[in-house]
Structures are given as C-alpha cells and as structure tokens.
Design an enzyme around this catalytic site. Sequence first.
Site, PDB file in Angstrom:
ATOM      1  CG  ASP A  54       1.800  11.039  -8.598  1.00 56.78           C
ATOM      2  OD1 ASP A  54       1.250  12.106  -8.271  1.00 56.78           O
ATOM      3  OD2 ASP A  54       2.512  10.264  -7.721  1.00 56.78           O
TER       4      ASP A  54
ATOM      5  CG  HIS B 229       5.553  14.132  -1.201  1.00 59.39           C
ATOM      6  ND1 HIS B 229       6.509  13.520  -2.067  1.00 59.39           N
ATOM      7  CD2 HIS B 229       4.628  12.952  -1.003  1.00 59.39           C
ATOM      8  CE1 HIS B 229       6.229  12.292  -2.285  1.00 59.39           C
ATOM      9  NE2 HIS B 229       5.214  12.086  -1.640  1.00 59.39           N
TER      10      HIS B 229
ATOM     11  CE1 TYR C 275       7.064   9.327  -4.216  1.00 55.94           C
ATOM     12  CE2 TYR C 275       5.980   8.958  -6.450  1.00 55.94           C
ATOM     13  CZ  TYR C 275       6.033   9.262  -4.952  1.00 55.94           C
ATOM     14  OH  TYR C 275       4.710   9.542  -4.428  1.00 55.94           O
TER      15      TYR C 275
ATOM     16  CE  LYS D 232       3.101  13.015  -5.281  1.00 58.06           C
ATOM     17  NZ  LYS D 232       3.669  11.969  -6.142  1.00 58.06           N
TER      18      LYS D 232
HETATM   19  P1  NAD Z   1      -0.841   0.902  -5.096  1.00 56.45           P
HETATM   20  O1  NAD Z   1      -1.882   0.688  -4.064  1.00 56.45           O
HETATM   21  O2  NAD Z   1      -0.700   1.444  -6.592  1.00 56.45           O
HETATM   22  O3  NAD Z   1      -0.051  -0.595  -5.092  1.00 56.45           O
HETATM   23  C1  NAD Z   1       0.887  -0.794  -6.138  1.00 56.45           C
HETATM   24  C2  NAD Z   1       1.279  -2.230  -6.140  1.00 56.45           C
HETATM   25  O4  NAD Z   1       0.224  -3.208  -6.024  1.00 56.45           O
HETATM   26  C3  NAD Z   1       2.175  -2.609  -6.896  1.00 56.45           C
HETATM   27  O5  NAD Z   1       3.477  -2.573  -6.478  1.00 56.45           O
HETATM   28  C4  NAD Z   1       1.958  -4.053  -7.504  1.00 56.45           C
HETATM   29  O6  NAD Z   1       2.767  -4.908  -6.480  1.00 56.45           O
HETATM   30  C5  NAD Z   1       0.448  -4.339  -6.798  1.00 56.45           C
HETATM   31  N1  NAD Z   1      -0.418  -4.166  -8.232  1.00 56.45           N
HETATM   32  C6  NAD Z   1      -0.396  -3.397  -9.333  1.00 56.45           C
HETATM   33  N2  NAD Z   1      -1.224  -3.793 -10.069  1.00 56.45           N
HETATM   34  C7  NAD Z   1      -1.923  -4.626  -9.766  1.00 56.45           C
HETATM   35  C8  NAD Z   1      -2.894  -5.519 -10.141  1.00 56.45           C
HETATM   36  N3  NAD Z   1      -3.735  -5.123 -11.346  1.00 56.45           N
HETATM   37  N4  NAD Z   1      -3.214  -6.631  -9.549  1.00 56.45           N
HETATM   38  C9  NAD Z   1      -2.734  -6.934  -8.483  1.00 56.45           C
HETATM   39  N5  NAD Z   1      -1.751  -6.333  -7.895  1.00 56.45           N
HETATM   40  C10 NAD Z   1      -1.299  -5.239  -8.532  1.00 56.45           C
HETATM   41  O7  NAD Z   1       0.471   1.566  -4.224  1.00 56.45           O
HETATM   42  P2  NAD Z   1       1.348   2.853  -4.149  1.00 56.45           P
HETATM   43  O8  NAD Z   1       2.522   2.616  -5.142  1.00 56.45           O
HETATM   44  O9  NAD Z   1       1.770   3.036  -2.764  1.00 56.45           O
HETATM   45  O10 NAD Z   1       0.519   3.982  -4.734  1.00 56.45           O
HETATM   46  C11 NAD Z   1       0.310   4.540  -6.050  1.00 56.45           C
HETATM   47  C12 NAD Z   1       1.056   5.659  -6.235  1.00 56.45           C
HETATM   48  O11 NAD Z   1       0.666   6.906  -5.596  1.00 56.45           O
HETATM   49  C13 NAD Z   1       2.411   5.653  -6.095  1.00 56.45           C
HETATM   50  O12 NAD Z   1       2.959   4.904  -7.165  1.00 56.45           O
HETATM   51  C14 NAD Z   1       2.890   7.050  -6.108  1.00 56.45           C
HETATM   52  O13 NAD Z   1       2.811   7.389  -7.382  1.00 56.45           O
HETATM   53  C15 NAD Z   1       1.595   7.596  -5.227  1.00 56.45           C
HETATM   54  N6  NAD Z   1       1.892   7.509  -3.818  1.00 56.45           N
HETATM   55  C16 NAD Z   1       1.840   9.035  -3.282  1.00 56.45           C
HETATM   56  C17 NAD Z   1       2.328   8.927  -1.881  1.00 56.45           C
HETATM   57  C18 NAD Z   1       2.267  10.489  -1.386  1.00 56.45           C
HETATM   58  O14 NAD Z   1       2.396  10.541  -0.098  1.00 56.45           O
HETATM   59  N7  NAD Z   1       1.481  11.409  -2.013  1.00 56.45           N
HETATM   60  C19 NAD Z   1       2.171   7.862  -1.216  1.00 56.45           C
HETATM   61  C20 NAD Z   1       2.547   6.843  -1.805  1.00 56.45           C
HETATM   62  C21 NAD Z   1       1.960   6.720  -3.156  1.00 56.45           C
END
Ligand code: NAD
Length: 276
Positions: free
Chosen positions: A49, A112, A54, A79
């Site tokens: 994704d 998005h 990004y 997106k």
């Molecule tokens: P997430 O909830 O996936 O958290 C990611 C963070 O959690 C990492 O940076 C790391 O610090 C920690 N982490 C990862 N694996 C872990 C583990 N096993 N144990 C402990 N900590 C861990 O947050 P995110 O990145 O905001 O969301 C995931 C994905 O969703 C993004 O990368 C993106 O692709 C998507 N996203 C989309 C939107 C949107 O508006 N559509 C917004 C935010 C994110």
Amino acid sequence: MIDSIGDKMILNTDIEMPGLGLGVYQAKDGPEVESAVRYALEVGYRSIDTASVYGNEIGVGKAIRESGIPREEIFLTTKVWNEDQRQKRTLAAFEESLERLELEYVDLYLVHWPVKGCYKETWKEMEKILASGGAKAIGVSNFLVNHLEDLLADCQVVPAVNQIEFHPYLLQPKLLAFCKNNRIQMEAWSPLMQGNIVSVPLLNELALKYGKTSAQIALRWNLQHGVVTIPKSVTPGRIKENSEIFDFELSDADMLAIDALDQGKRFGPDPANFNF
Ligand code: NAD
C-alpha cells in the site's frame, strides 16, 4: 476465514485482494522502501500500500519489478492526492503514478481523502481509469457513512474498498456495517495505532495467552472482522512478525473483549474535519 498469508478477500468486482499487506507511509524512497518491500515479498506478503503523497512510488515499483514475482501475483495500491483532486487532474496524477512505478497497471486506485466539493467529480475520473484497465479496482479512503451515501447516490461503480483508520480504539461499528451491507471492503490503516498497540494492557494479556505479540493480536482481530490490514514497518523482524498471524484464532469472547476497547480515539486526522 483468512487462514494463510496467501488468502484473499473477494472484492465487489470479483477481484481478489490479500487480507494482509505492507503499508509504506513514511518509508523513505530509495533503499529504505525498496528493502522493506523486497523483504516483505520474500516472507510472503503479496500486497503493498503506497500513495503518491508518500513520495516512494519509484522505490516501491522498483522493488516489485525486481522481485522476480510475476506481476499478477502482487496486489499494489496507490492513491490520488487531495491537491490533484482540487486541481481536477486525477487522470494526469494517475498517469504520473504509473510512470513513477514503471508498471502497466495498479490493482487498486484510491481517492485518498473525501475532499469537499471535489470527490464526486474525482470519482467520475476514477471510473474512467477503471474502464481503461489502468486500475483493476477503484476505491476510496477516509470516507465516512455520509460521504459514502453521497457518492453511492449517483456513482456508476460502487467503490471496491474503503481504507480507513481502524484499530481497537476506533471500531466505527456503523461504518463497518454500512460497508458490509454495500459490499465495500473495509481496509484498516494504522492498525497498530502507529506503534501504540504495545501499551494496551488487554492486548498484552491476550498476547501471553495466545503466545503471540500484541501487534499480532491486533492484526488478527482485523482479519477476523473481515477487514484487510496493512501494518507498516521497515524493520525486517517486525515485517515478519506482522505476517505471522495465520496460525491462531481469537475466540469469540476475546474478539468481543477487544471490541469493547473502542473509545472512538483517532491517532490520525478526522475525515469529518481535515484541513489539507
Ligand atoms: P501502523 O499502525 O501500521 O503503525 C506503524 C508503526 O508501528 C511503525 O512505524 C512502527 O513504529 C510500529 N510497529 C510496526 N510493527 C510493529 C510491531 N510488530 N510491534 C510494535 N510496533 C510495531 O501505522 P501507519 O503507518 O499509520 O498505517 C499503516 C499503513 O496504512 C501506512 O503505512 C499506509 O500505507 C496506510 N495509511 C493510510 C492512510 C490513509 O489516509 N489512507 C493514513 C495512514 C496510513
């Protein structure tokens, strides 16, 4: 039920989407995102994704192209950004994404954010992109029930997916039910509460009970709700950990206990009130 990393959800266009994907928000373009995507594909992820905003589509596309995995076995999402919607350049933005990715098509193209006064017009362009074959499916992100009702009132194609913030502190049962009733696949962003998942006591207890980590409990809870999940990490150990969620099942009682953590808490912006 999703029982293996290769298992897929069937979208309303009959296209299949893996239940687990790698999110790459904030992964730097170049070696960082390339090695994260490469490693994820090695350990079995088949969905990535990204988004134009990004700034890492070049690296994502490179890692996919160089993986040696047939393109049709990988599900790629990107997106259209808000400014492109405002400037009425969704088609151009899509072509630019394909150029950066150096790929012929994406599997899923998402609006998005529901930019006020724009998203319905954007959707008409999305429908053209679908018809052209440039995207195998089109969907939305950050759409609340009112946005979806508004869009469904006069769209030709029902969005295949709605990607929203979703985790144990933000269940949004009405939105979940609305999407299910309209065959719109829900997809969770920030499923790990941006890392805060490790400090939720109940999840830590369940982690001990199931011999898993709190992150794995949260991701499994997504899947058992029928929600696609895309945890982000660039750390190999965590990328692998986040994929090891197919060898256990949360009981109904534990699912309900996690549901009860809901407090409507957001870690990201509110789609009802965002200013970017
Ligand atoms: P997430 O909830 O996936 O958290 C990611 C963070 O959690 C990492 O940076 C790391 O610090 C920690 N982490 C990862 N694996 C872990 C583990 N096993 N144990 C402990 N900590 C861990 O947050 P995110 O990145 O905001 O969301 C995931 C994905 O969703 C993004 O990368 C993106 O692709 C998507 N996203 C989309 C939107 C949107 O508006 N559509 C917004 C935010 C994110």
